[in-house]
Scaffold this motif. Structure first.
Motif, mmCIF file in Angstrom:
data_model
loop_
_atom_site.group_PDB
_atom_site.id
_atom_site.type_symbol
_atom_site.label_atom_id
_atom_site.label_comp_id
_atom_site.label_asym_id
_atom_site.label_seq_id
_atom_site.Cartn_x
_atom_site.Cartn_y
_atom_site.Cartn_z
ATOM 1 N N MET A 203 -0.250 -115.221 -105.647
ATOM 2 C CA MET A 203 -1.125 -114.775 -106.706
ATOM 3 C C MET A 203 -2.183 -113.814 -106.173
ATOM 4 S SD MET A 203 -0.964 -115.372 -109.868
ATOM 5 C CE MET A 203 -1.256 -116.511 -111.151
ATOM 6 N N GLU A 204 -2.560 -113.959 -104.940
ATOM 7 C CA GLU A 204 -3.583 -113.104 -104.346
ATOM 8 C C GLU A 204 -3.086 -111.665 -104.194
ATOM 9 O OE1 GLU A 204 -5.892 -112.782 -100.134
ATOM 10 O OE2 GLU A 204 -5.508 -114.772 -100.921
ATOM 11 N N ILE A 205 -1.793 -111.484 -103.936
ATOM 12 C CA ILE A 205 -1.250 -110.137 -103.760
ATOM 13 C C ILE A 205 -1.365 -109.322 -105.055
ATOM 14 C CG2 ILE A 205 1.129 -110.776 -104.300
ATOM 15 C CD1 ILE A 205 0.216 -108.343 -101.556
ATOM 16 N N TYR A 206 -1.196 -109.969 -106.205
ATOM 17 C CA TYR A 206 -1.322 -109.266 -107.481
ATOM 18 C C TYR A 206 -2.764 -108.820 -107.733
ATOM 19 C CZ TYR A 206 3.358 -110.989 -108.417
ATOM 20 O OH TYR A 206 4.692 -111.254 -108.360
ATOM 21 N N SER A 207 -3.690 -109.614 -107.309
ATOM 22 C CA SER A 207 -5.096 -109.256 -107.450
ATOM 23 C C SER A 207 -5.430 -108.046 -106.583
ATOM 24 C CB SER A 207 -5.971 -110.449 -107.064
ATOM 25 O OG SER A 207 -7.323 -110.094 -107.120
ATOM 26 N N ILE A 208 -4.933 -108.044 -105.361
ATOM 27 C CA ILE A 208 -5.178 -106.922 -104.447
ATOM 28 C C ILE A 208 -4.501 -105.661 -104.970
ATOM 29 C CG2 ILE A 208 -4.720 -106.039 -102.130
ATOM 30 C CD1 ILE A 208 -5.067 -108.934 -101.128
ATOM 31 N N LEU A 209 -3.241 -105.768 -105.411
ATOM 32 C CA LEU A 209 -2.523 -104.614 -105.945
ATOM 33 C C LEU A 209 -3.204 -104.067 -107.200
ATOM 34 C CD1 LEU A 209 1.219 -105.614 -105.475
ATOM 35 C CD2 LEU A 209 -0.086 -103.902 -104.203
ATOM 36 N N GLY A 210 -3.700 -104.942 -108.033
ATOM 37 C CA GLY A 210 -4.423 -104.502 -109.230
ATOM 38 C C GLY A 210 -5.690 -103.737 -108.872
ATOM 39 N N SER A 211 -6.401 -104.203 -107.878
ATOM 40 C CA SER A 211 -7.620 -103.515 -107.437
ATOM 41 C C SER A 211 -7.292 -102.159 -106.822
ATOM 42 C CB SER A 211 -8.364 -104.375 -106.421
ATOM 43 O OG SER A 211 -8.769 -105.592 -107.005
ATOM 44 N N VAL A 212 -6.242 -102.108 -106.013
ATOM 45 C CA VAL A 212 -5.841 -100.843 -105.395
ATOM 46 C C VAL A 212 -5.418 -99.848 -106.473
ATOM 47 C CG1 VAL A 212 -4.082 -99.776 -103.918
ATOM 48 C CG2 VAL A 212 -5.232 -101.867 -103.177
ATOM 49 N N PHE A 213 -4.643 -100.302 -107.437
ATOM 50 C CA PHE A 213 -4.216 -99.428 -108.521
ATOM 51 C C PHE A 213 -5.411 -98.911 -109.317
ATOM 52 C CE2 PHE A 213 -2.697 -98.686 -112.870
ATOM 53 C CZ PHE A 213 -1.736 -97.724 -112.610
ATOM 54 N N THR A 214 -6.399 -99.733 -109.546
ATOM 55 C CA THR A 214 -7.606 -99.311 -110.271
ATOM 56 C C THR A 214 -8.360 -98.239 -109.487
ATOM 57 O OG1 THR A 214 -7.804 -101.485 -111.296
ATOM 58 C CG2 THR A 214 -9.785 -100.117 -111.263
ATOM 59 N N VAL A 215 -8.501 -98.421 -108.183
ATOM 60 C CA VAL A 215 -9.205 -97.436 -107.359
ATOM 61 C C VAL A 215 -8.435 -96.119 -107.327
ATOM 62 C CG1 VAL A 215 -9.936 -96.911 -104.994
ATOM 63 C CG2 VAL A 215 -10.401 -99.167 -105.979
ATOM 64 N N ILE A 216 -7.109 -96.176 -107.200
ATOM 65 C CA ILE A 216 -6.301 -94.958 -107.178
ATOM 66 C C ILE A 216 -6.380 -94.246 -108.532
ATOM 67 C CG2 ILE A 216 -3.917 -94.102 -107.070
ATOM 68 C CD1 ILE A 216 -3.416 -96.211 -104.901
ATOM 69 N N SER A 217 -6.322 -94.990 -109.604
ATOM 70 C CA SER A 217 -6.419 -94.395 -110.940
ATOM 71 C C SER A 217 -7.770 -93.715 -111.146
ATOM 72 C CB SER A 217 -6.224 -95.457 -112.019
ATOM 73 O OG SER A 217 -4.950 -96.023 -111.927
ATOM 74 N N PHE A 218 -8.824 -94.342 -110.692
ATOM 75 C CA PHE A 218 -10.149 -93.740 -110.818
ATOM 76 C C PHE A 218 -10.250 -92.472 -109.978
ATOM 77 C CE2 PHE A 218 -14.664 -93.394 -109.589
ATOM 78 C CZ PHE A 218 -15.206 -93.216 -110.845
ATOM 79 N N ALA A 219 -9.684 -92.471 -108.779
ATOM 80 C CA ALA A 219 -9.709 -91.282 -107.927
ATOM 81 C C ALA A 219 -8.935 -90.130 -108.569
ATOM 82 C CB ALA A 219 -9.139 -91.620 -106.558
ATOM 83 N N VAL A 220 -7.804 -90.432 -109.185
ATOM 84 C CA VAL A 220 -7.039 -89.394 -109.883
ATOM 85 C C VAL A 220 -7.834 -88.859 -111.066
ATOM 86 C CG1 VAL A 220 -4.971 -88.993 -111.292
ATOM 87 C CG2 VAL A 220 -4.789 -90.231 -109.130
ATOM 88 N N PHE A 221 -8.488 -89.724 -111.806
ATOM 89 C CA PHE A 221 -9.311 -89.308 -112.939
ATOM 90 C C PHE A 221 -10.437 -88.384 -112.494
ATOM 91 C CE2 PHE A 221 -13.063 -90.143 -115.627
ATOM 92 C CZ PHE A 221 -12.585 -89.635 -116.829
ATOM 93 N N VAL A 222 -11.121 -88.729 -111.426
ATOM 94 C CA VAL A 222 -12.206 -87.886 -110.908
ATOM 95 C C VAL A 222 -11.644 -86.549 -110.425
ATOM 96 C CG1 VAL A 222 -13.939 -87.685 -109.073
ATOM 97 C CG2 VAL A 222 -13.738 -89.804 -110.373
ATOM 98 N N GLY A 223 -10.465 -86.569 -109.804
ATOM 99 C CA GLY A 223 -9.832 -85.331 -109.358
ATOM 100 C C GLY A 223 -9.506 -84.409 -110.520
ATOM 101 N N ILE A 224 -9.009 -84.973 -111.617
ATOM 102 C CA ILE A 224 -8.713 -84.168 -112.805
ATOM 103 C C ILE A 224 -9.997 -83.582 -113.381
ATOM 104 C CG2 ILE A 224 -7.902 -84.293 -115.189
ATOM 105 C CD1 ILE A 224 -5.800 -86.319 -114.196
ATOM 106 N N LEU A 225 -11.058 -84.355 -113.413
ATOM 107 C CA LEU A 225 -12.340 -83.835 -113.904
ATOM 108 C C LEU A 225 -12.846 -82.695 -113.036
ATOM 109 C CD1 LEU A 225 -14.372 -87.011 -114.954
ATOM 110 C CD2 LEU A 225 -13.380 -85.260 -116.423
ATOM 111 N N LEU A 226 -12.766 -82.852 -111.730
ATOM 112 C CA LEU A 226 -13.212 -81.787 -110.830
ATOM 113 C C LEU A 226 -12.374 -80.526 -111.015
ATOM 114 C CD1 LEU A 226 -13.921 -83.814 -107.565
ATOM 115 C CD2 LEU A 226 -15.587 -82.807 -109.134
#
Length: 62
Positions: free
Chosen positions: A1-24
């Protein structure tokens, strides 16, 4: 169950980085000229279209 939590957090950080990149990219000064030109494209109709429609309306009045 811990791996899903870590993967979810990583996916959220990557998604936010892509969003900021598109804005820039969208608001960068290098893209301003291309975006300004694209914004005027709907209004770039040929003059013949206006002349034909005016000609038809003038003929209808006579």
């Amino acid at each position: 169950m811990e791996i899903y939590s870590i993967l979810g957090s990583v996916f959220t950080v990557i998604s936010f980085a892509v969003f900021v990149g598109i804005l820039l990219w969208a608001f960068s000064s290098r893209r301003k000229q291309a975006f300004d030109q694209a914004a005027l494209e709907p209004f770039a109709l040929p003059d013949e279209v206006d002349g034909v429609s005016r000609g038809n309306s003038q003929e209808a009045r006579q």
